[in-house]
Design an enzyme around this catalytic site. Structure first.
Site, PDB file in Angstrom:
ATOM      1  N   GLU A   1       0.836  -1.080  -0.092  1.00 24.77           N
ATOM      2  CA  GLU A   1       0.104  -0.049  -0.140  1.00 24.77           C
ATOM      3  C   GLU A   1       0.845   1.370   0.117  1.00 24.77           C
ATOM      4  O   GLU A   1       1.968   1.142   0.121  1.00 24.77           O
ATOM      5  CB  GLU A   1      -0.919  -0.216   1.539  1.00 24.77           C
ATOM      6  CG  GLU A   1      -1.733  -1.340   1.234  1.00 24.77           C
ATOM      7  CD  GLU A   1      -2.896  -1.287   2.392  1.00 24.77           C
ATOM      8  OE1 GLU A   1      -2.925  -0.116   3.120  1.00 24.77           O
ATOM      9  OE2 GLU A   1      -3.559  -2.072   2.549  1.00 24.77           O
TER      10      GLU A   1
ATOM     11  N   THR B   1       1.863  -6.266  -9.553  1.00 27.52           N
ATOM     12  CA  THR B   1       2.102  -6.889 -10.986  1.00 27.52           C
ATOM     13  C   THR B   1       1.020  -7.731 -11.539  1.00 27.52           C
ATOM     14  O   THR B   1       0.190  -8.387 -10.711  1.00 27.52           O
ATOM     15  CB  THR B   1       3.497  -7.626 -10.822  1.00 27.52           C
ATOM     16  OG1 THR B   1       4.393  -6.990 -10.192  1.00 27.52           O
ATOM     17  CG2 THR B   1       3.923  -8.085 -12.082  1.00 27.52           C
TER      18      THR B   1
ATOM     19  N   GLU C   1       9.544  -7.630  -3.494  1.00 28.28           N
ATOM     20  CA  GLU C   1       9.533  -9.037  -2.532  1.00 28.28           C
ATOM     21  C   GLU C   1      10.329  -8.938  -1.502  1.00 28.28           C
ATOM     22  O   GLU C   1      11.109  -9.930  -1.311  1.00 28.28           O
ATOM     23  CB  GLU C   1       9.691  -9.988  -3.523  1.00 28.28           C
ATOM     24  CG  GLU C   1       8.356 -10.100  -4.520  1.00 28.28           C
ATOM     25  CD  GLU C   1       8.197 -11.732  -4.894  1.00 28.28           C
ATOM     26  OE1 GLU C   1       8.491 -12.784  -4.028  1.00 28.28           O
ATOM     27  OE2 GLU C   1       7.638 -11.859  -6.189  1.00 28.28           O
TER      28      GLU C   1
END
Length: 386
Positions: free
Chosen positions: A129, A160, A368
């Site tokens: 976010e 994505t 990630e």
């Protein structure tokens, strides 16, 4: 399971198949997609027909019956040529389909996985976010139970595969309650594309990964059935931490592929480019530079394969995955910088693959789990807290 990281005949055959596909199909076309900032539907469809999106999933759900190592081998070979295509596959599996497979009900698996495994549909992972990146526990998106529905409000960013023509779902993390001490309880909820109130923003203008799809998502009183809860209520954060642990191995493999691709292109250019009457690769300074690049790629490969084999053997792999992701993403940036230097002025021209690799490399230290987060995880696994 072998402990020396030797590939089985099946894994090696897959690796060679994807290597050939990357060089024969992806390499000749992807540059044009990249420059136009256009999603490569044609290439993605072909990847689906090859079964790549179903690699780690059981055949009963439309998968190929492979494993996570198979996925990572495919990602490395694709990223040797292009990272936009590689991240589309990685996110489609690791972030899109894997949460459904790991935590979904049998009904959810049978509803979503066949098309996801076939590459006919893409799934996305709505975690990050605007105010909650590395601090995923700071989620502000909410989901309130009203009868047989969840009502979702909030915003997600940097997602994505979330806005393509074949995107079918986004799994969203949202606060669904509070613990006795006031901490948020985060749950995961499947939101199908096209649900009223679910808005997908135009694609971002990015530094790299320009042939992949990345967007901001907003949810305004979005209503989905209560049955769209993924896994146990209040366990969404823990679920996604497991998904991210596995995903770090995948990103490490992708990073290794980019690093190796930099070596491939540098060796080729050093043999072809002539200066002062001889190939520039005859110069020892350049030879040493490329030798160091090859060494880094090799060590990164050893790291991600070790983490992947630990995962397959059912051993703890969190620390090894974090180290593999940290190291491989760091050396991907290093190799991209050095490959650009080897190419000189041509390395700054977008017609050369190394320019694309340079632009694509930096995000690998961020996505990630940032490099700083990886160091935190490694330290915690060593027993260092605070």
């Amino acid at each position: 399971m072998s402990k020396d990281h030797t590939l089985s005949d099946e894994h090696e055959e897959l690796r060679r198949t994807v290597e050939e596909f990357a060089h024969d199909v992806v390499a000749p076309k992807i540059g044009d997609f990249y420059e136009r900032h256009e999603f490569p539907y044609e290439i993605v469809r072909e990847m689906g027909r090859m079964g790549l999106f179903g690699l780690p999933f059981p055949e009963e759900y439309g998968g190929m019956g492979g494993d996570y190592l198979a996925l990572c081998l495919a990602l490395e070979e694709l990223a040797r040529v292009d990272s936009s295509v590689a991240i589309t596959l990685e996110a489609g599996i690791s972030l899109g389909a894997m949460p459904v497979f790991r935590f979904g009900t049998e009904e959810q698996k049978r509803a979503w996985l066949p098309k996801l495994c076939a590459g006919e549909m893409l799934g996305a992972f709505g975690l990050t976010e605007p105010g909650a990146g590395s601090d995923a526990g700071g989620t502000r998106t909410t989901a309130v139970r009203e009868g047989d529905e969840w009502v979702i409000n909030g915003t997600k960013c940097f997602i994505t595969n979330s806005g393509t023509d074949i995107t079918g779902l986004v799994t969203v993390t949202a606060v669904t309650g509070r613990t006795d001490d006031g901490r948020p309880q985060i749950s995961s909820i499947i939101v199908p594309s096209g649900t009223p109130g679910f808005t997908v923003a135009p694609a971002y203008s990015k530094v790299g990964w320009n042939a992949s799809d990345t967007r901001e998502l907003s949810f305004a009183d979005v209503r989905v059935p209560a049955a769209n809860l993924l896994g146990e209520e209040g366990r969404g954060y823990a679920q996604f931490l497991r998904i991210l642990d596995e995903g770090r191995i995948a990103i490490a493999a992708l990073s290794t592929g980019l690093a190796q691709g930099c070596v491939d292109e540098s060796v080729k250019y050093a043999k072809e480019r002539r200066a002062f009457g001889r190939p520039i690769g005859d110069n020892q300074a350049l030879q040493f530079k490329i030798a160091d690049m090859e060494m880094r790629a090799y060590m990164a490969r050893v790291g991600w394969r070790d983490a992947a084999f630990r995962l397959l053997r059912g051993e703890r792999f969190k620390k090894e995955a974090a180290m593999a992701k940290l190291y491989s993403s760091t050396i991907a940036v290093d190799n991209a910088r050095e490959a650009t230097q080897v190419h000189g002025g041509y390395g700054f021209m977008n017609e050369y693959p190394v320019a694309r690799m340079w632009r694509d490399s930096k995000i690998l230290e961020i996505g990630e789990g940032t490099s700083e987060v990886q160091r935190m995880l490694i330290a915690r696994e060593l027993g260092l807290t605070g």
